[in-house]
Write an enzyme that holds these catalytic residues in place. Structure first.
Site, mmCIF file in Angstrom:
data_model
loop_
_atom_site.group_PDB
_atom_site.id
_atom_site.type_symbol
_atom_site.label_atom_id
_atom_site.label_comp_id
_atom_site.label_asym_id
_atom_site.label_seq_id
_atom_site.Cartn_x
_atom_site.Cartn_y
_atom_site.Cartn_z
ATOM 1 N N ASP A 22 31.604 36.309 41.936
ATOM 2 C CA ASP A 22 31.495 37.282 42.050
ATOM 3 C C ASP A 22 30.665 38.550 40.542
ATOM 4 O OD1 ASP A 22 33.670 37.154 43.721
ATOM 5 O OD2 ASP A 22 35.340 37.629 42.882
ATOM 6 N N ASN A 37 34.415 31.398 41.266
ATOM 7 C CA ASN A 37 36.068 30.922 41.528
ATOM 8 C C ASN A 37 35.895 29.538 42.642
ATOM 9 O OD1 ASN A 37 38.069 33.463 42.714
ATOM 10 N ND2 ASN A 37 36.471 34.051 43.552
ATOM 11 N N ARG A 64 31.859 30.340 44.408
ATOM 12 C CA ARG A 64 31.797 32.131 45.216
ATOM 13 C C ARG A 64 31.850 32.772 44.014
ATOM 14 N NH1 ARG A 64 36.047 34.484 47.496
ATOM 15 N NH2 ARG A 64 35.943 35.865 45.873
ATOM 16 N N GLU A 123 49.389 33.283 44.016
ATOM 17 C CA GLU A 123 48.208 33.309 45.226
ATOM 18 C C GLU A 123 49.323 32.721 46.299
ATOM 19 O OE1 GLU A 123 44.559 32.905 43.909
ATOM 20 O OE2 GLU A 123 45.140 33.151 41.364
ATOM 21 N N GLY A 151 38.630 31.215 49.111
ATOM 22 C CA GLY A 151 39.436 31.506 50.460
ATOM 23 C C GLY A 151 38.829 31.199 51.333
ATOM 24 N N SER A 177 42.294 36.130 42.737
ATOM 25 C CA SER A 177 42.579 36.978 43.792
ATOM 26 C C SER A 177 42.879 38.221 43.123
ATOM 27 C CB SER A 177 43.747 36.438 44.539
ATOM 28 O OG SER A 177 43.473 35.407 45.152
ATOM 29 N N TYR A 191 42.682 40.792 51.143
ATOM 30 C CA TYR A 191 43.938 40.484 52.716
ATOM 31 C C TYR A 191 43.886 41.265 53.593
ATOM 32 C CZ TYR A 191 42.820 36.826 48.895
ATOM 33 O OH TYR A 191 41.557 35.850 48.514
ATOM 34 N N GLU A 251 33.695 36.731 37.395
ATOM 35 C CA GLU A 251 33.693 35.564 38.021
ATOM 36 C C GLU A 251 33.710 34.377 39.021
ATOM 37 O OE1 GLU A 251 37.979 36.079 39.459
ATOM 38 O OE2 GLU A 251 37.923 38.317 38.242
#
Length: 345
Positions: free
Chosen positions: A289, A303, A287, A27, A307, A175, A248, A301
């Site tokens: 998901d 984070n 964050r 990443e 990002g 990611s 991305y 999951e």
């Protein structure tokens, strides 16, 4: 190491912030994008900014004008009041960098050692979520040695408990790196072999069909309740799920904030995001998901360093809540200065 006193910030003194990015991870590029965006957006009336890039070879470089100069880590952090972590994945988001900064006595943004390590490990985090009554997709996990010793047994277990399609993931990476949807038994072994060759540990999840959403949470200092942001609905256009390219590549995904899921479902998603944030010991931000399937919500999951690129969802959600990016960065920094989390003990 200099560190920072909470009073310095309150008295209006400029703070020297090192924005740490890059690292020895798949990443790396996303981390650099995040770091550059953070460095450019920090309020120069409040902060002096030092950009530090860790190369894929692990060598540290400090930006001096337009040049990157090789540096020893301790010298790179010399005089720094606080580190803004824009690291993603292993060696940056998994507790290792957090532990290094703890030893040096330098405050840093994000979650502490424990929360960072928990969230990076998909197996441990799922076990904690289940213990807290939070629904996750059924899963099977194993490492390279278990696969080599009992491949047939594992394949039978996946077929019996999960079925196909199923989702194969590295057990400790973000990611969506290395994530594959496997449609049938024929391709399952090949995908698992490829994943184990790179990542050593694998988790296989039951594929849940539904609406994919993600929801950010901002931690607040002094025991205040975390802030849940408006969730985002994710509709990939170039792949069957929200993979690395979809995340991305500009225009590769429709990202709708707020999500079109109705007020009641929105409140449920936000409540779950906050519950996950607390259960996994997250700090300044997270964050999470999720997949909404019928009336059920499954957590995929979390984070701990979402990002921060121009395309990233966490800043997008904050903006939908009326929080512009520089103010969002202030809030993350204020949490770090407050001494909350593992590193505040």
């Amino acid at each position: 190491m200099k560190g920072i006193k909470g009073g310095d910030y309150m008295e209006g003194k400029k703070i020297l912030i090192a924005v740490l990015m890059g690292g020895r991870t798949d990443e790396h590029e996303v981390s650099v994008e995040s770091g550059i965006n953070v460095a450019r957006s920090l309020d120069r009336e409040k902060y002096d900014v030092r950009e530090i890039l860790i190369g894929k070879d692990g060598i540290w470089h400090v930006k001096d004008g337009d040049l990157l100069k090789r540096s020893d880590p301790l010298k790179a952090l010399e005089g720094v009041d606080l580190v803004f972590l824009a690291m993603h994945g292993p060696y940056g988001e998994d507790g290792t960098m957090q532990g290094f900064l703890e030893i040096l006595g330098v405050p840093y943004t994000g979650s502490g050692v424990l929360g960072s390590a928990i969230c990076m490990d998909k197996v441990v985090s799922k076990e904690l979520l289940r213990a807290n009554g939070i629904r996750v997709p059924p899963y099977v996990h194993f490492d390279l040695w278990e696969w080599d010793r009992g491949k047939k047994r594992i394949v039978r277990k996946v077929e019996r408990t999960l079925g196909f399609p199923s989702v194969v993931k590295p057990a400790a990476l973000g990611s969506s790196v290395g994530v594959k949807i496997v449609e049938d038994m024929k391709s399952f072994e090949e995908v698992v072999n490829g994943c184990l060759a790179r990542f050593r540990r694998v988790i296989v999840e039951k594929y849940i069909s539904g609406t994919e959403v993600t929801c950010g949470v901002i931690g607040r200092p002094k025991g205040e309740d975390p802030i849940s942001l408006p969730p985002t609905e994710i509709i990939p256009k170039i792949s069957s799920f929200f993979d690395y390219r979809a995340k991305y590549t500009q225009g590769a995904t429709d990202e709708i904030t707020p999500a079109r899921i109705g007020e009641e479902m929105t409140r449920r998603v936000q409540r779950i995001a906050v519950k996950v944030h607390r259960a996994l010991r997250c700090g300044a931000m997270s964050r999470t998901d999720m997949i909404i399937s019928g009336e059920e919500i499954y957590v995929l999951e979390t984070n701990t360093i979402p990002g921060m690129t121009r395309l990233s969802l966490f800043p997008q959600e904050a903006k939908a809540a009326g929080i512009e990016f520089p103010r969002l960065l202030d809030m993350v920094i204020e949490y770090a200065i407050s001494g909350q989390g593992d590193y505040g003990r």
